[in-house]
Motif scaffolding. Structure first.
Motif, PDB file in Angstrom:
ATOM      1  N   GLY A  24      -0.801  10.356  11.275  1.00 36.36           N
ATOM      2  CA  GLY A  24      -2.447   9.299  12.356  1.00 36.36           C
ATOM      3  C   GLY A  24      -2.185   8.040  12.267  1.00 36.36           C
ATOM      4  N   TRP A  25      -1.250   7.648  11.841  1.00 33.22           N
ATOM      5  CA  TRP A  25      -0.857   6.024  11.731  1.00 33.22           C
ATOM      6  C   TRP A  25      -0.405   5.804  12.644  1.00 33.22           C
ATOM      7  N   GLY A  26      -0.836   4.352  12.781  1.00 35.90           N
ATOM      8  CA  GLY A  26       0.408   3.728  13.348  1.00 35.90           C
ATOM      9  C   GLY A  26       1.311   2.909  12.980  1.00 35.90           C
ATOM     10  N   VAL A  27       2.094   2.660  13.681  1.00 34.99           N
ATOM     11  CA  VAL A  27       3.732   2.268  13.124  1.00 34.99           C
ATOM     12  C   VAL A  27       3.991   0.784  13.824  1.00 34.99           C
ATOM     13  N   LEU A  28       4.178  -0.565  13.606  1.00 39.23           N
ATOM     14  CA  LEU A  28       4.772  -1.915  13.506  1.00 39.23           C
ATOM     15  C   LEU A  28       5.668  -2.339  12.760  1.00 39.23           C
ATOM     16  N   ARG A  29       6.611  -2.323  13.492  1.00 39.17           N
ATOM     17  CA  ARG A  29       7.782  -2.991  12.489  1.00 39.17           C
ATOM     18  C   ARG A  29       8.180  -3.993  13.266  1.00 39.17           C
ATOM     19  N   PHE A  30       9.065  -4.924  12.463  1.00 41.91           N
ATOM     20  CA  PHE A  30       9.424  -6.550  12.964  1.00 41.91           C
ATOM     21  C   PHE A  30      10.534  -6.883  11.918  1.00 41.91           C
ATOM     22  N   TRP A  31      11.483  -7.591  12.479  1.00 46.13           N
ATOM     23  CA  TRP A  31      12.689  -8.084  12.149  1.00 46.13           C
ATOM     24  C   TRP A  31      11.959  -9.456  10.641  1.00 46.13           C
ATOM     25  N   GLU A  32      12.225  -9.796   9.949  1.00 41.16           N
ATOM     26  CA  GLU A  32      11.560 -11.051   9.187  1.00 41.16           C
ATOM     27  C   GLU A  32      12.513 -12.544  10.277  1.00 41.16           C
TER      28      GLU A  32
ATOM     29  N   PHE B   1       1.010  -1.123  -0.138  1.00 39.19           N
ATOM     30  CA  PHE B   1       0.354   0.099  -0.105  1.00 39.19           C
ATOM     31  C   PHE B   1       1.272   1.182  -0.226  1.00 39.19           C
ATOM     32  N   LYS B   2       0.479   1.554  -0.652  1.00 39.42           N
ATOM     33  CA  LYS B   2       1.531   3.694  -0.657  1.00 39.42           C
ATOM     34  C   LYS B   2       1.133   3.985   0.576  1.00 39.42           C
ATOM     35  N   VAL B   3       1.818   4.650   0.729  1.00 40.90           N
ATOM     36  CA  VAL B   3       2.405   5.914   1.675  1.00 40.90           C
ATOM     37  C   VAL B   3       1.507   7.132   1.308  1.00 40.90           C
ATOM     38  N   PRO B   4       0.740   7.546   2.510  1.00 42.24           N
ATOM     39  CA  PRO B   4      -0.069   8.585   1.956  1.00 42.24           C
ATOM     40  C   PRO B   4       1.173   9.790   2.014  1.00 42.24           C
TER      41      PRO B   4
ATOM     42  N   ALA C  36      -0.985  -3.187   4.923  1.00 43.04           N
ATOM     43  CA  ALA C  36      -1.777  -1.947   5.622  1.00 43.04           C
ATOM     44  C   ALA C  36      -3.047  -2.034   5.854  1.00 43.04           C
ATOM     45  N   PHE C  37      -4.048  -1.464   6.491  1.00 47.79           N
ATOM     46  CA  PHE C  37      -5.469  -1.462   7.535  1.00 47.79           C
ATOM     47  C   PHE C  37      -5.643  -0.268   7.392  1.00 47.79           C
ATOM     48  N   PRO C  38      -6.139   0.330   6.166  1.00 53.56           N
ATOM     49  CA  PRO C  38      -6.296   1.796   5.879  1.00 53.56           C
ATOM     50  C   PRO C  38      -7.376   2.549   6.224  1.00 53.56           C
ATOM     51  N   ARG C  39      -8.411   1.307   7.296  1.00 53.39           N
ATOM     52  CA  ARG C  39      -9.582   2.599   8.139  1.00 53.39           C
ATOM     53  C   ARG C  39      -8.986   2.258   9.424  1.00 53.39           C
TER      54      ARG C  39
END
Length: 202
Positions: free
Chosen positions: A152-160, A85-88, A98-101
């Motif tokens: 206003g987005w929440g961001v979660l980052r994980f390692w592979e 999903f393209k970053v706004p 991405a969970f846009p809603r």
């Protein structure tokens, strides 16, 4: 590049300029050489060896095995999401899941390309190039995460290397938290701005 002419092989340097390659091919054709077959040539790369090149190719940019595993778990749990999903506001950057809603962005970063503190090993060959490349990727990750949070987005980052089920559990928890918070906010908004009473016959 290898041009095979019957039993004879003519080796051309892989870094030969494209126009010169075309010129050589045309001269061979004009000489009416029979059974000329062009074999695919490998593009120039920063890899210092075949093993390094294989490693680089194995590190895919999207639809990696960890991503696919996490997506399968989420889908089985009933979650629906967008991929790549393209970053706004940053159309050249994409979100892995991405969970846009809910405005929730999930990234599953590769250990090699994003500088995992536990598994990243700096290549010995072309060390300067790879150091800058890795630093650039990290700066880009920070920039994207900061931009999304500002929007206003929440961001979660994980390692592979994290277990897919652990990643899916964390995503599920955050998704439910955001959904619950949004529902409560909607109730508050409705209580503060009640709908106008409907007139007779409406």
């Amino acid at each position: 590049m290898l041009i095979r002419c019957g039993a004879d092989d003519i080796h051309l340097p892989s870094n030969l300029h494209c126009c010169r390659r075309v010129d050589v091919r045309q001269r061979l054709l004009r000489s009416e050489v029979s059974h000329v077959r062009m074999l695919p040539c490998m593009a120039m790369s920063w890899a210092s060896s075949d093993n390094s090149r294989k490693t680089m190719r194995a590190n895919r940019g999207k639809d990696t095995r960890p991503e696919l595993a996490v997506r399968r778990i989420l889908h089985a749990r009933g979650f629906r999401y967008r991929v790549h999903f393209k970053v706004p506001g940053m159309p050249r950057r994409t979100i892995d899941i991405a969970f846009p809603r809910q405005r929730l962005a999930v990234f599953i970063d590769g250990c090699f390309w994003h500088g995992c503190p536990d598994h990243y090993a700096k290549p010995k060959a072309n060390a300067g190039f790879w150091s800058e490349k890795n630093a650039s990727n990290i700066r880009r990750d920070l920039e994207v995460s900061h931009h999304l949070r500002q929007e206003g987005w929440g961001v979660l980052r994980f390692w592979e290397h994290h277990e897919p089920v652990v990643i899916a559990d964390a995503i599920s928890h955050e998704h439910q938290t955001i959904t619950r918070s949004n529902s409560q906010q909607s109730l508050v908004n409705e209580s503060q701005h009640p709908a106008a009473p409907r007139g007779p016959g409406i």
